[in-house]
Design a protein around this motif. Sequence first.
Motif, PDB file in Angstrom:
ATOM      1  N   VAL A 127     -31.912  16.563 -11.552  1.00  0.00           N
ATOM      2  CA  VAL A 127     -32.766  17.684 -11.936  1.00  0.00           C
ATOM      3  C   VAL A 127     -31.999  18.783 -12.688  1.00  0.00           C
ATOM      4  CG1 VAL A 127     -34.486  17.363 -10.108  1.00  0.00           C
ATOM      5  CG2 VAL A 127     -32.442  18.733  -9.647  1.00  0.00           C
ATOM      6  N   THR A 128     -30.782  18.474 -13.146  1.00  0.00           N
ATOM      7  CA  THR A 128     -29.973  19.512 -13.770  1.00  0.00           C
ATOM      8  C   THR A 128     -29.794  19.297 -15.264  1.00  0.00           C
ATOM      9  OG1 THR A 128     -27.798  18.443 -13.556  1.00  0.00           O
ATOM     10  CG2 THR A 128     -28.639  19.621 -11.621  1.00  0.00           C
ATOM     11  N   ASN A 129     -29.396  20.381 -15.932  1.00  0.00           N
ATOM     12  CA  ASN A 129     -29.094  20.315 -17.367  1.00  0.00           C
ATOM     13  C   ASN A 129     -27.583  20.249 -17.598  1.00  0.00           C
ATOM     14  OD1 ASN A 129     -28.324  22.902 -16.698  1.00  0.00           O
ATOM     15  ND2 ASN A 129     -29.560  23.923 -18.269  1.00  0.00           N
ATOM     16  N   PHE A 130     -26.844  19.816 -16.570  1.00  0.00           N
ATOM     17  CA  PHE A 130     -25.389  19.656 -16.643  1.00  0.00           C
ATOM     18  C   PHE A 130     -25.044  18.181 -16.869  1.00  0.00           C
ATOM     19  CE2 PHE A 130     -25.492  23.766 -14.878  1.00  0.00           C
ATOM     20  CZ  PHE A 130     -24.220  24.317 -14.840  1.00  0.00           C
ATOM     21  N   CYS A 131     -23.974  17.948 -17.612  1.00  0.00           N
ATOM     22  CA  CYS A 131     -23.438  16.600 -17.787  1.00  0.00           C
ATOM     23  C   CYS A 131     -21.924  16.721 -17.874  1.00  0.00           C
ATOM     24  CB  CYS A 131     -23.994  15.961 -19.054  1.00  0.00           C
ATOM     25  SG  CYS A 131     -23.252  14.371 -19.488  1.00  0.00           S
ATOM     26  N   ILE A 132     -21.213  15.992 -17.031  1.00  0.00           N
ATOM     27  CA  ILE A 132     -19.750  16.045 -17.020  1.00  0.00           C
ATOM     28  C   ILE A 132     -19.199  14.804 -17.719  1.00  0.00           C
ATOM     29  CG2 ILE A 132     -17.684  16.289 -15.608  1.00  0.00           C
ATOM     30  CD1 ILE A 132     -19.666  18.638 -15.445  1.00  0.00           C
ATOM     31  N   VAL A 133     -18.456  15.030 -18.799  1.00  0.00           N
ATOM     32  CA  VAL A 133     -17.860  13.948 -19.578  1.00  0.00           C
ATOM     33  C   VAL A 133     -16.349  14.092 -19.529  1.00  0.00           C
ATOM     34  CG1 VAL A 133     -17.704  12.877 -21.857  1.00  0.00           C
ATOM     35  CG2 VAL A 133     -19.861  13.888 -21.109  1.00  0.00           C
ATOM     36  N   THR A 134     -15.647  12.959 -19.388  1.00  0.00           N
ATOM     37  CA  THR A 134     -14.193  12.976 -19.251  1.00  0.00           C
ATOM     38  C   THR A 134     -13.499  12.506 -20.523  1.00  0.00           C
ATOM     39  OG1 THR A 134     -14.369  12.538 -16.874  1.00  0.00           O
ATOM     40  CG2 THR A 134     -12.238  12.113 -17.904  1.00  0.00           C
ATOM     41  N   ASP A 135     -12.501  13.281 -20.948  1.00  0.00           N
ATOM     42  CA  ASP A 135     -11.604  12.857 -22.018  1.00  0.00           C
ATOM     43  C   ASP A 135     -10.343  12.341 -21.331  1.00  0.00           C
ATOM     44  OD1 ASP A 135      -9.642  12.657 -24.019  1.00  0.00           O
ATOM     45  OD2 ASP A 135     -10.570  14.244 -25.211  1.00  0.00           O
ATOM     46  N   LYS A 136     -10.228  11.026 -21.217  1.00  0.00           N
ATOM     47  CA  LYS A 136      -9.119  10.444 -20.457  1.00  0.00           C
ATOM     48  C   LYS A 136      -7.768  10.696 -21.111  1.00  0.00           C
ATOM     49  CE  LYS A 136     -11.389   6.904 -17.720  1.00  0.00           C
ATOM     50  NZ  LYS A 136     -11.368   5.492 -17.282  1.00  0.00           N
ATOM     51  N   GLN A 137      -7.737  10.757 -22.427  1.00  0.00           N
ATOM     52  CA  GLN A 137      -6.465  10.983 -23.113  1.00  0.00           C
ATOM     53  C   GLN A 137      -5.908  12.365 -22.804  1.00  0.00           C
ATOM     54  OE1 GLN A 137      -7.204  10.189 -27.268  1.00  0.00           O
ATOM     55  NE2 GLN A 137      -6.798   7.992 -27.025  1.00  0.00           N
ATOM     56  N   LYS A 138      -6.778  13.360 -22.733  1.00  0.00           N
ATOM     57  CA  LYS A 138      -6.342  14.718 -22.441  1.00  0.00           C
ATOM     58  C   LYS A 138      -6.352  15.020 -20.945  1.00  0.00           C
ATOM     59  CE  LYS A 138      -7.958  16.660 -26.842  1.00  0.00           C
ATOM     60  NZ  LYS A 138      -8.862  17.649 -27.483  1.00  0.00           N
ATOM     61  N   GLY A 139      -6.991  14.137 -20.164  1.00  0.00           N
ATOM     62  CA  GLY A 139      -7.101  14.384 -18.734  1.00  0.00           C
ATOM     63  C   GLY A 139      -7.942  15.604 -18.421  1.00  0.00           C
ATOM     64  N   VAL A 140      -9.065  15.749 -19.149  1.00  0.00           N
ATOM     65  CA  VAL A 140      -9.914  16.928 -19.009  1.00  0.00           C
ATOM     66  C   VAL A 140     -11.369  16.507 -18.830  1.00  0.00           C
ATOM     67  CG1 VAL A 140     -10.772  19.015 -20.150  1.00  0.00           C
ATOM     68  CG2 VAL A 140      -8.374  18.346 -20.427  1.00  0.00           C
ATOM     69  N   LYS A 141     -12.063  17.204 -17.932  1.00  0.00           N
ATOM     70  CA  LYS A 141     -13.509  17.027 -17.780  1.00  0.00           C
ATOM     71  C   LYS A 141     -14.226  18.157 -18.512  1.00  0.00           C
ATOM     72  CE  LYS A 141     -13.999  14.546 -13.391  1.00  0.00           C
ATOM     73  NZ  LYS A 141     -14.694  14.557 -12.084  1.00  0.00           N
ATOM     74  N   TYR A 142     -15.204  17.805 -19.336  1.00  0.00           N
ATOM     75  CA  TYR A 142     -15.984  18.796 -20.058  1.00  0.00           C
ATOM     76  C   TYR A 142     -17.379  18.883 -19.455  1.00  0.00           C
ATOM     77  CZ  TYR A 142     -12.335  18.462 -23.620  1.00  0.00           C
ATOM     78  OH  TYR A 142     -11.134  18.476 -24.273  1.00  0.00           O
ATOM     79  N   ALA A 143     -17.825  20.107 -19.202  1.00  0.00           N
ATOM     80  CA  ALA A 143     -19.179  20.321 -18.693  1.00  0.00           C
ATOM     81  C   ALA A 143     -20.099  20.650 -19.866  1.00  0.00           C
ATOM     82  CB  ALA A 143     -19.185  21.461 -17.675  1.00  0.00           C
TER      83      ALA A 143
END
Length: 387
Positions: free
Chosen positions: A134-150
């Motif tokens: 029910v949210t407008n959030f999506c967490i995507v991971t950049d594995k090369q940088k080791g960062v999660k983007y919201a």
Amino acid sequence: MKNFNVKPKVYFGTDALNHLCELKCKKALIAADPFMVKSSTVDKITEQLDKAHIEYDIFSDIVPDPPVEVIIKGVQEAVKFKPDVLIALGGGSAIDSAKGIRYFCQYVNNELNNEMKEPLFIAIPTTSGTGSEVTNFCIVTDKQKGVKYALVDDNLTPDQAVLDIELVKSVPKATTSETGIDVLTHGIEAYVSTNRSDYSDALAEKSIKMVFKYLLAAYENGDDEEARTKMHNASCIAGMAFTNASLGLNHGMAHALGGKIHIPHGRANGLLLPYVIEYNANLKNLQGKINHSSAAYRYTEISKFLGLPASNQFEGVRSLIAAVKILMNKLNLPKCINNCEVLCENLDNEIHELSITALNDRCTKTNPRIPEIKDVENLFKRVFSKE
């Protein structure tokens, strides 16, 4: 001016999955992780689609902390199959993957002048934790940088959510505890967020109460239908709260831990929660005059509606922290990062990088106390500690 979004239509209760055979569509793409296929859980979905004579395809390349590469593969599958309904089946990773697929399909369609219409988006959670349905959030991971983007965009919100208790009865105890603490963190952060409102407060309060009443029961006995149902609902309710109010530093730091050293999201939130509450309350600088908008006041209000000792703000905050720790102990959750068996070659450098990532996370922007880099570093040091 503020707004409150109540977009998703939620189907819940006994036999909620029956809604799928009522769909008026021709082709459905199901996004599910491999376990959903291997365990035949996906069959519960395809059986309903068969009844409605709906052609379907299954995209099952989904992995935890969905990386960009997986979402690209999903977009390619969707563009090729051209579904008029997209069904996400699974936990947060499956639903986030489906969100990413739907979101980026629109750009591919524009580039290719594709005739594919935006599909109806239905999310079916198989864990009681993320509230992603029910949210407008999506967490995507950049594995090369080791960062999660919201990613935050109203177009990421599913059109419909289906909550069926049959899909969560067999969830393992460890998953029940970690996802349940995630629900609690969602509710508490939404309640103290700088973007909260009367509407989000009502939902956050209800979800917090439900977690404290039913999480331990669901953990101790997975066949407790009432506890399972209430936790499934609590997850969804907390999701409605934070998609409107947003979250805070707790999630900013948890995303950093997940992206960099791969600590599961719910576990990371639980590790951080007592420390972030203490930091946000800023008890050392409490003045005699009560500030009704302060984090300490808000945390005290939570203690009061939970029936905890809260004769003043200091006691109220301490009571909430103690209650969280007691619950985590009963759920057998780790108390510090060192208990999670992660290795850091240079802890100081790791903490500095984690802190920068946490400060830049979108969730941190609505934290009730504006953190500086040294504040976040100190919090990470405490969470890493063996004390």
